[in-house]
Design a protein around this motif. Structure first.
Motif, mmCIF file in Angstrom:
data_model
loop_
_atom_site.group_PDB
_atom_site.id
_atom_site.type_symbol
_atom_site.label_atom_id
_atom_site.label_comp_id
_atom_site.label_asym_id
_atom_site.label_seq_id
_atom_site.Cartn_x
_atom_site.Cartn_y
_atom_site.Cartn_z
ATOM 1 N N UNK A 166 0.797 -1.233 0.000
ATOM 2 C CA UNK A 166 0.000 0.000 0.000
ATOM 3 C C UNK A 166 0.831 1.286 0.000
ATOM 4 N N UNK A 167 2.172 1.201 0.161
ATOM 5 C CA UNK A 167 2.956 2.445 0.172
ATOM 6 C C UNK A 167 3.941 2.544 -0.999
ATOM 7 N N UNK A 168 3.650 1.831 -2.088
ATOM 8 C CA UNK A 168 4.485 1.913 -3.290
ATOM 9 C C UNK A 168 4.301 3.275 -3.950
ATOM 10 N N UNK A 169 5.363 3.810 -4.541
ATOM 11 C CA UNK A 169 5.210 5.063 -5.291
ATOM 12 C C UNK A 169 4.193 4.869 -6.425
ATOM 13 N N UNK A 170 3.268 5.810 -6.553
ATOM 14 C CA UNK A 170 2.243 5.714 -7.592
ATOM 15 C C UNK A 170 2.803 6.151 -8.936
ATOM 16 N N UNK A 171 3.600 7.197 -8.923
ATOM 17 C CA UNK A 171 4.221 7.686 -10.146
ATOM 18 C C UNK A 171 5.735 7.731 -9.956
ATOM 19 N N UNK A 172 6.438 7.573 -11.059
ATOM 20 C CA UNK A 172 7.889 7.654 -10.991
ATOM 21 C C UNK A 172 8.491 6.434 -10.330
ATOM 22 N N UNK A 173 9.733 6.594 -9.890
ATOM 23 C CA UNK A 173 10.480 5.494 -9.291
ATOM 24 C C UNK A 173 11.272 6.016 -8.110
ATOM 25 N N UNK A 174 11.263 5.292 -7.030
ATOM 26 C CA UNK A 174 12.081 5.623 -5.871
ATOM 27 C C UNK A 174 13.356 4.785 -5.935
ATOM 28 N N UNK A 175 14.509 5.455 -5.828
ATOM 29 C CA UNK A 175 15.785 4.752 -5.806
ATOM 30 C C UNK A 175 16.289 4.749 -4.373
ATOM 31 N N UNK A 176 16.640 3.577 -3.884
ATOM 32 C CA UNK A 176 17.099 3.416 -2.503
ATOM 33 C C UNK A 176 18.527 2.898 -2.526
#
Length: 182
Positions: A166-176
């Motif tokens: 439920x907390x995935x980025x909706x748009x774009x991409x998160x880089x960790x």
């Protein structure tokens, strides 16, 4: 909630409740209570709670697909845990066929070695994950090049990362960028 930590090399730990998945562990590791261990290359006599061969598995409600490379000598994994689809690519990183990409499926979190930044960038574009975790596998120069290619140059490294469906980025991409927790 799934907590992701980096153990160095291509080894990632996923902690979900009392279960722990250790992906791309060094061959021969014996799982502790509550652990499932995934090896990057096949073991002739795997012990209980270990996976090392290409194929499809279902263990305790965890869907697992091992994808073989180099005629089965190396294995990457797609793992669905608690509604989140993870991919763990084998190192050294090589280009993937369309068939291999199809076997991988839709991926939420991609853990990818940085030993070949050009192939990494191509695979990230083809896989299009919501969360990208480049692993420090090719030395400082290649890792820096990979971070630059991913748009993560100068990004502050963290010890762990928590994710749930439920907390995935909706748009774009998160880089960790994870720090190894040996």
């Amino acid at each position: 909630m799934i907590t992701i930590t980096y153990q160095g090399g291509t080894t990632i730990s996923l902690q979900e409740g009392k279960r722990t998945l250790i992906v791309h562990s060094e061959n021969g590791r014996v799982p502790k209570e509550g652990e499932i261990v995934f090896f990057g290359s096949p073991e002739e006599n795997p012990t209980k709670q270990t996976i090392s061969w290409p194929g499809e598995y279902d263990i305790d409600g965890i869907s697992i697909r091992g994808i073989g490379h180099e005629e089965g000598a190396a294995v990457s994994y797609a793992i669905k845990l608690d509604g989140v689809q993870f991919a763990f690519l084998h190192s050294p990183l090589k280009e993937w066929s369309d068939n291999d990409l199809e076997l991988l499926g839709d991926i939420d979190v991609l853990c990818v070695p940085s030993d070949n930044p050009k192939v990494l960038q191509k695979l990230v574009d083809e896989i299009d994950p919501r969360v990208l975790i480049p692993l420090d596998t090719g030395g400082a120069d290649k890792h820096a090049e990979a971070l630059k290619a991913c748009g993560a140059q100068g990004k502050e490294p963290v010890a762990s990362f928590e994710v749930k469906a439920s907390n995935m980025p909706i748009e774009g991409r998160e880089v960790v960028v994870l720090i190894a927790q040996k």
